[in-house]
Design a protein around this motif. Structure first.
Motif, PDB file in Angstrom:
ATOM      1  N   PHE A   6       0.660  -1.181   0.076  1.00  0.00           N
ATOM      2  CA  PHE A   6      -0.091   0.075   0.021  1.00  0.00           C
ATOM      3  C   PHE A   6       0.746   1.400   0.081  1.00  0.00           C
ATOM      4  O   PHE A   6       1.688   1.498   0.838  1.00  0.00           O
ATOM      5  N   ASP A   7       0.694   2.003  -1.015  1.00  0.00           N
ATOM      6  CA  ASP A   7       1.360   3.274  -0.982  1.00  0.00           C
ATOM      7  C   ASP A   7       0.788   4.301  -0.359  1.00  0.00           C
ATOM      8  O   ASP A   7      -0.179   5.216  -0.676  1.00  0.00           O
ATOM      9  N   ILE A   8       1.051   4.514   0.961  1.00  0.00           N
ATOM     10  CA  ILE A   8       0.362   5.625   1.954  1.00  0.00           C
ATOM     11  C   ILE A   8       0.628   6.953   1.383  1.00  0.00           C
ATOM     12  O   ILE A   8      -0.347   7.558   1.524  1.00  0.00           O
ATOM     13  N   VAL A   9       1.614   7.403   0.823  1.00  0.00           N
ATOM     14  CA  VAL A   9       1.750   8.793   0.415  1.00  0.00           C
ATOM     15  C   VAL A   9       0.831   9.051  -0.800  1.00  0.00           C
ATOM     16  O   VAL A   9       0.170  10.075  -0.681  1.00  0.00           O
ATOM     17  N   ALA A  10       0.819   8.259  -1.559  1.00  0.00           N
ATOM     18  CA  ALA A  10      -0.156   8.568  -2.852  1.00  0.00           C
ATOM     19  C   ALA A  10      -1.679   8.413  -2.578  1.00  0.00           C
ATOM     20  O   ALA A  10      -2.347   9.407  -2.907  1.00  0.00           O
ATOM     21  N   ARG A  11      -1.910   7.728  -1.430  1.00  0.00           N
ATOM     22  CA  ARG A  11      -3.182   7.617  -0.841  1.00  0.00           C
ATOM     23  C   ARG A  11      -3.528   9.065  -0.206  1.00  0.00           C
ATOM     24  O   ARG A  11      -4.494   9.651  -0.459  1.00  0.00           O
ATOM     25  N   LEU A  12      -2.742   9.374   0.653  1.00  0.00           N
ATOM     26  CA  LEU A  12      -2.802  10.666   1.373  1.00  0.00           C
ATOM     27  C   LEU A  12      -3.105  11.859   0.392  1.00  0.00           C
ATOM     28  O   LEU A  12      -3.937  12.868   0.530  1.00  0.00           O
ATOM     29  N   ARG A  13      -1.801  12.064  -0.609  1.00  0.00           N
ATOM     30  CA  ARG A  13      -2.177  13.112  -1.798  1.00  0.00           C
ATOM     31  C   ARG A  13      -3.606  12.978  -2.419  1.00  0.00           C
ATOM     32  O   ARG A  13      -4.170  14.219  -2.855  1.00  0.00           O
ATOM     33  N   ILE A  30      -0.778  16.022   7.476  1.00  0.00           N
ATOM     34  CA  ILE A  30       0.318  14.941   7.532  1.00  0.00           C
ATOM     35  C   ILE A  30       1.297  15.285   6.492  1.00  0.00           C
ATOM     36  O   ILE A  30       2.379  14.979   6.580  1.00  0.00           O
ATOM     37  N   LEU A  31       0.921  15.428   5.185  1.00  0.00           N
ATOM     38  CA  LEU A  31       1.784  15.632   4.198  1.00  0.00           C
ATOM     39  C   LEU A  31       2.765  16.933   4.344  1.00  0.00           C
ATOM     40  O   LEU A  31       3.991  16.764   3.886  1.00  0.00           O
ATOM     41  N   SER A  32       2.156  17.839   5.056  1.00  0.00           N
ATOM     42  CA  SER A  32       2.967  19.035   5.152  1.00  0.00           C
ATOM     43  C   SER A  32       4.215  18.894   5.993  1.00  0.00           C
ATOM     44  O   SER A  32       4.984  19.560   6.042  1.00  0.00           O
ATOM     45  N   ASP A  33       3.989  17.934   6.985  1.00  0.00           N
ATOM     46  CA  ASP A  33       5.119  17.680   8.033  1.00  0.00           C
ATOM     47  C   ASP A  33       5.100  16.045   8.159  1.00  0.00           C
ATOM     48  O   ASP A  33       4.716  15.673   9.402  1.00  0.00           O
ATOM     49  N   ALA A  34       5.173  15.164   7.381  1.00  0.00           N
ATOM     50  CA  ALA A  34       5.147  13.684   7.774  1.00  0.00           C
ATOM     51  C   ALA A  34       6.025  13.403   8.758  1.00  0.00           C
ATOM     52  O   ALA A  34       5.587  12.259   9.403  1.00  0.00           O
ATOM     53  N   LYS A  74       3.709   2.488   9.387  1.00  0.00           N
ATOM     54  CA  LYS A  74       3.571   2.424   7.733  1.00  0.00           C
ATOM     55  C   LYS A  74       4.204   3.946   7.169  1.00  0.00           C
ATOM     56  O   LYS A  74       4.871   3.707   6.207  1.00  0.00           O
ATOM     57  N   LEU A  75       3.682   4.923   7.792  1.00  0.00           N
ATOM     58  CA  LEU A  75       4.199   6.352   7.171  1.00  0.00           C
ATOM     59  C   LEU A  75       5.928   6.311   7.749  1.00  0.00           C
ATOM     60  O   LEU A  75       6.332   6.802   6.768  1.00  0.00           O
ATOM     61  N   ALA A  76       6.191   5.982   8.546  1.00  0.00           N
ATOM     62  CA  ALA A  76       7.545   6.051   9.021  1.00  0.00           C
ATOM     63  C   ALA A  76       8.423   5.292   8.053  1.00  0.00           C
ATOM     64  O   ALA A  76       9.586   5.700   7.444  1.00  0.00           O
TER      65      ALA A  76
END
Length: 293
Positions: A6-13, A30-34, A74-76
């Protein structure tokens, strides 16, 4: 549960752009300061996003995680692998931030780094092994490594050495399976963790082939090969700049090719003369052109 790939960053975007208001706020925060998001308590994260704490919990479960802890893990992991590509750092200032200057400096630095790493005795030994081979097979996968493998074939045939390059994993393993004690495998891999390539080198070794690898020290490929020519490049933080690794790999390939040419001596020079003579029949200013171009 979120799938393993699962691509967590793509999903967050995606959520930040198209999600409903509260979800969009959380994703954007979250994306502004992961980095902050991986360590912050749920109340601090909720405060940063301007939502309630239950909204944070619901958001994590909506993504397929049991709770905030699993989400943060997962984000880490994503940050550790590709963090510099989430929010690119400012472009480094090199001689007025000129693109030509950045490329020139990164290429020179990469070549200097591998020059310091190379062991002259190991390079000499690799050249002797190649000179004594009936067939040399160059293996590489991906970008820079596949290019280097192809270039090694180009360097060797003009010296009179039978060589072929293979950048497909299946072909690497099939050609490895017909190896013998007169075969030499030269494998390229920046990571040293490309499974089909490692298996091909292992297979060739079982059939008596001599195996040489340009790769990362301590990698799986380094363990599989018999002779290691170490490779390491600092990729830096400028994500807009192409990797300088290919310059370093080409430099290492040239180091090996030149050492081989010197060992062969006059017969290699005669073969290059033939090629140059042929070129002179078709090109103007042939004496000043590189051999084979």
């Amino acid at each position: 549960m979120a799938p393993p790939h699962f691509d967590i960053v793509a999903r967050l975007r995606e959520i930040a752009e198209t999600g409903k208001n509260s979800d969009s706020q959380v994703a954007a925060a979250i994306l502004s300061d992961a980095e902050f998001a991986t360590h912050a308590s749920i109340d601090k994260l909720a405060q940063r996003a301007g939502v309630s704490e239950p909204t944070i919990t619901r958001f994590c479960r909506m993504l397929g995680f049991e709770g905030t802890r699993e989400f943060k893990v997962k984000l880490a992991q994503s940050l550790a692998i590709a963090g510099r590509f989430i929010i690119p750092s400012p472009v480094e200032d090199v001689t007025g931030n000129s693109v030509p200057s950045i490329i020139a400096k990164s290429a020179a630095d990469a070549i200097q780094m591998v020059t310091k790493l190379i062991n002259r005795d190991d390079l000499d030994r690799a050249a002797e092994i190649v000179v004594g081979a009936r067939m040399v097979r160059a293996y590489g996968s991906g970008g820079a490594s596949s290019m280097a493998a192809t270039e090694l074939e180009n360097r060797l045939f003009r010296l009179g050495i039978h060589a072929s390059s293979h950048i497909d994993g299946e072909m690497q393993q099939m050609t490895a399976a017909i190896s013998s004690k007169d075969t030499v495998i030269v494998a390229y891999s920046l990571s040293g963790e490309v499974k089909p390539l490692i298996e091909a080198v292992t297979i060739a070794g079982r059939y008596g082939a001599k195996t040489i690898a340009f790769t990362a020290p301590g990698s799986s490929l380094a363990s599989a090969a018999q002779l290691i020519l170490p490779f390491h490049i600092d990729e830096g933080k400028n994500v807009y700049r192409p990797s300088p690794a290919r310059y370093a790999l080409l430099a290492l390939t040239d180091m090996l090719a030149m050492t081989i040419a010197e060992k062969i001596g006059a017969p290699a020079v005669e073969r290059m003369r033939r090629i140059k003579n042929l070129q002179g029949l078709h090109k103007t200013d042939a004496p000043n052109l590189p051999l084979g171009d």
